[in-house]
Design a protein around this motif. Structure first.
Motif, PDB file in Angstrom:
ATOM      1  N   UNK A  49      -7.740   5.941  -7.058  1.00  0.00           N
ATOM      2  CA  UNK A  49      -7.860   4.499  -7.213  1.00  0.00           C
ATOM      3  C   UNK A  49      -9.000   4.169  -8.170  1.00  0.00           C
ATOM      4  N   UNK A  50      -8.918   3.003  -8.796  1.00  0.00           N
ATOM      5  CA  UNK A  50     -10.026   2.584  -9.637  1.00  0.00           C
ATOM      6  C   UNK A  50     -11.267   2.391  -8.765  1.00  0.00           C
ATOM      7  N   UNK A  51     -12.455   2.580  -9.320  1.00  0.00           N
ATOM      8  CA  UNK A  51     -13.680   2.565  -8.506  1.00  0.00           C
ATOM      9  C   UNK A  51     -13.884   1.302  -7.688  1.00  0.00           C
ATOM     10  N   UNK A  52     -13.551   0.141  -8.260  1.00  0.00           N
ATOM     11  CA  UNK A  52     -13.765  -1.115  -7.540  1.00  0.00           C
ATOM     12  C   UNK A  52     -12.851  -1.209  -6.319  1.00  0.00           C
ATOM     13  N   UNK A  53     -11.566  -0.874  -6.502  1.00  0.00           N
ATOM     14  CA  UNK A  53     -10.624  -0.928  -5.394  1.00  0.00           C
ATOM     15  C   UNK A  53     -10.991   0.094  -4.332  1.00  0.00           C
ATOM     16  N   UNK A  54     -11.360   1.291  -4.768  1.00  0.00           N
ATOM     17  CA  UNK A  54     -11.733   2.353  -3.823  1.00  0.00           C
ATOM     18  C   UNK A  54     -12.938   1.917  -2.979  1.00  0.00           C
ATOM     19  N   UNK A  55     -13.930   1.358  -3.637  1.00  0.00           N
ATOM     20  CA  UNK A  55     -15.128   0.918  -2.916  1.00  0.00           C
ATOM     21  C   UNK A  55     -14.798  -0.201  -1.935  1.00  0.00           C
ATOM     22  N   UNK A  56     -13.938  -1.130  -2.342  1.00  0.00           N
ATOM     23  CA  UNK A  56     -13.564  -2.239  -1.468  1.00  0.00           C
ATOM     24  C   UNK A  56     -12.835  -1.736  -0.231  1.00  0.00           C
ATOM     25  N   UNK A  57     -11.933  -0.773  -0.414  1.00  0.00           N
ATOM     26  CA  UNK A  57     -11.198  -0.227   0.726  1.00  0.00           C
ATOM     27  C   UNK A  57     -12.122   0.517   1.685  1.00  0.00           C
TER      28      UNK A  57
ATOM     29  N   UNK B 120      -7.585   5.794   2.302  1.00  0.00           N
ATOM     30  CA  UNK B 120      -7.744   5.924   0.850  1.00  0.00           C
ATOM     31  C   UNK B 120      -7.142   7.232   0.355  1.00  0.00           C
ATOM     32  N   UNK B 121      -7.396   8.306   1.062  1.00  0.00           N
ATOM     33  CA  UNK B 121      -6.859   9.606   0.639  1.00  0.00           C
ATOM     34  C   UNK B 121      -5.334   9.602   0.635  1.00  0.00           C
ATOM     35  N   UNK B 122      -4.727   9.049   1.664  1.00  0.00           N
ATOM     36  CA  UNK B 122      -3.264   9.017   1.731  1.00  0.00           C
ATOM     37  C   UNK B 122      -2.670   8.079   0.685  1.00  0.00           C
ATOM     38  N   UNK B 123      -3.357   6.978   0.409  1.00  0.00           N
ATOM     39  CA  UNK B 123      -2.887   6.076  -0.632  1.00  0.00           C
ATOM     40  C   UNK B 123      -2.928   6.764  -1.991  1.00  0.00           C
ATOM     41  N   UNK B 124      -4.016   7.456  -2.268  1.00  0.00           N
ATOM     42  CA  UNK B 124      -4.129   8.159  -3.551  1.00  0.00           C
ATOM     43  C   UNK B 124      -3.102   9.275  -3.662  1.00  0.00           C
ATOM     44  N   UNK B 125      -2.795   9.941  -2.553  1.00  0.00           N
ATOM     45  CA  UNK B 125      -1.768  10.981  -2.584  1.00  0.00           C
ATOM     46  C   UNK B 125      -0.395  10.378  -2.873  1.00  0.00           C
ATOM     47  N   UNK B 126      -0.160   9.180  -2.357  1.00  0.00           N
ATOM     48  CA  UNK B 126       1.128   8.520  -2.558  1.00  0.00           C
ATOM     49  C   UNK B 126       1.318   8.098  -4.012  1.00  0.00           C
TER      50      UNK B 126
ATOM     51  N   UNK C 245       0.844  -1.198   0.000  1.00  0.00           N
ATOM     52  CA  UNK C 245       0.000   0.000   0.000  1.00  0.00           C
ATOM     53  C   UNK C 245       0.881   1.250   0.000  1.00  0.00           C
ATOM     54  N   UNK C 246       1.281   1.722   1.175  1.00  0.00           N
ATOM     55  CA  UNK C 246       2.149   2.890   1.239  1.00  0.00           C
ATOM     56  C   UNK C 246       2.739   2.981   2.641  1.00  0.00           C
ATOM     57  N   UNK C 247       3.930   3.569   2.784  1.00  0.00           N
ATOM     58  CA  UNK C 247       4.510   3.748   4.120  1.00  0.00           C
ATOM     59  C   UNK C 247       3.597   4.647   4.964  1.00  0.00           C
ATOM     60  N   UNK C 248       3.526   4.374   6.224  1.00  0.00           N
ATOM     61  CA  UNK C 248       2.702   5.192   7.095  1.00  0.00           C
ATOM     62  C   UNK C 248       1.239   4.831   7.089  1.00  0.00           C
ATOM     63  N   UNK C 249       0.894   3.643   6.552  1.00  0.00           N
ATOM     64  CA  UNK C 249      -0.520   3.256   6.475  1.00  0.00           C
ATOM     65  C   UNK C 249      -1.144   3.120   7.861  1.00  0.00           C
ATOM     66  N   UNK C 250      -0.343   2.689   8.858  1.00  0.00           N
ATOM     67  CA  UNK C 250      -0.881   2.571  10.212  1.00  0.00           C
ATOM     68  C   UNK C 250      -1.263   3.943  10.771  1.00  0.00           C
ATOM     69  N   UNK C 251      -0.446   4.955  10.488  1.00  0.00           N
ATOM     70  CA  UNK C 251      -0.772   6.311  10.937  1.00  0.00           C
ATOM     71  C   UNK C 251      -2.045   6.813  10.268  1.00  0.00           C
TER      72      UNK C 251
END
Length: 291
Positions: A176-184, A165-171, A143-149
């Motif tokens: 994210x694609x709609x399916x992945x975003x909805x799942x998260x 989700x916001x931090x992942x997209x910023x990274x 995913x991305x560093x700092x996901x726990x934070x």
């Protein structure tokens, strides 16, 4: 959808059983175990359930903390022995077993744990993009560093999984694609924090424990999934040295996150390794019907 309860701690586990469509009594059982932050729906989405249920009893499980299953909020509630107990409870509820476990990523790790600690539950194992080693740092790589934070921040300010989700997209620099975003976003942030915290601490199998596995085990991994590929190759070497039937199937052009899209290759490889070819409607081999 059906549910059962893990008698060890009372966590409710949701699952769905289907097939066999051919009506054959005593059809082999395949248990599908998904990866981190996913649910049993992934197996329907990628077509595994329709492909398998023609000739198999298929049980797709929502792992604890995911999907419709219970979502405990303490890291210790995600100890691997408890998670393995969830799978055992589902098999007991369905009077199914020993079964062929097909697990992806986290699900593959669970499958390897079962093969090492509760081999009587398994007839075969297909470990897709999994590892037998400890997983510290690997969720951050996926995913991305700092996901726990991010998870902690979402819990604190009420954004829940939205912060993740916001931090992942910023990274990654794009949405994210709609399916992945909805799942998260469908996940529970407190449960994901507890689960991922435990995953960072979760010890894997020791080489000695891995070597003791006797369940026939096929490792399937994308050629671009470097850590899991290295671990799978090491596992195959160890298991072969100790006489366990094992093999490795490389999925061309795939990494960790997109390997399930190679459904036909995965099922064909599992069919070749674990069973004798069946007969398709044209009289030819039906490799998706033999695991």
């Amino acid at each position: 959808m059906a549910t059962t309860v893990n008698p060890e701690d009372g966590t409710e586990i949701a699952y769905r059983a289907a097939g066999p469509d051919d009506g054959v009594a005593g059809a082999p059982t395949v248990v599908l175990l998904h990866g981190t932050a996913l649910s049993k729906a992934v197996w329907q989405g990628y077509g595994f359930v329709p492909a398998l249920r023609a000739h198999h009893r298929v049980i797709a499980v929502d792992l604890r903390g995911h999907g419709r299953s219970g979502k405990p909020e303490r890291p210790e509630d995600y100890a691997m022995d408890l998670v393995a107990g969830d799978v055992a409870a589902v098999l007991a509820a369905e009077a199914a077993g020993p079964a062929h476990v097909l697990g992806y990523s986290y699900g593959a790790r669970i499958g390897l744990h079962l093969a090492a600690r509760r081999p009587e539950l398994l007839s075969a194992l297909t470990a897709v993009a999994g590892t037998w080693r400890g997983t510290r740092g690997r969720i951050g790589q996926l995913f991305f560093p700092g996901f726990l934070d991010s998870l902690r921040a979402g819990i604190a300010d009420g954004r829940g999984m939205g912060a993740f989700v916001e931090d992942w997209e910023a990274t990654i620099g794009h949405r994210l694609d709609p399916a992945t975003r909805a799942a998260m976003l469908a996940n529970d942030a407190r449960a994901m924090l507890a689960y991922t915290t435990r995953t960072e601490e979760q010890p894997g199998l020791t080489p000695h424990e891995l070597a003791a596995i006797t369940v026939p085990t096929l490792f399937v991994v994308g050629e671009r999934d470097t850590p899991q590929l290295e671990d799978s190759r090491a596992a195959v070497r160890i298991l072969r040295e100790h006489g366990t039937r094992t093999g490795l199937e490389l999925v061309p052009g795939r990494g960790h996150g997109d390997v399930l899209a190679a459904r036909d290759l995965i099922l064909a490889a599992a069919g070749r390794f674990h069973g004798a070819p069946g007969s398709g409607p044209d009289g030819g081999p039906d490799t998706m019907a033999v695991i």
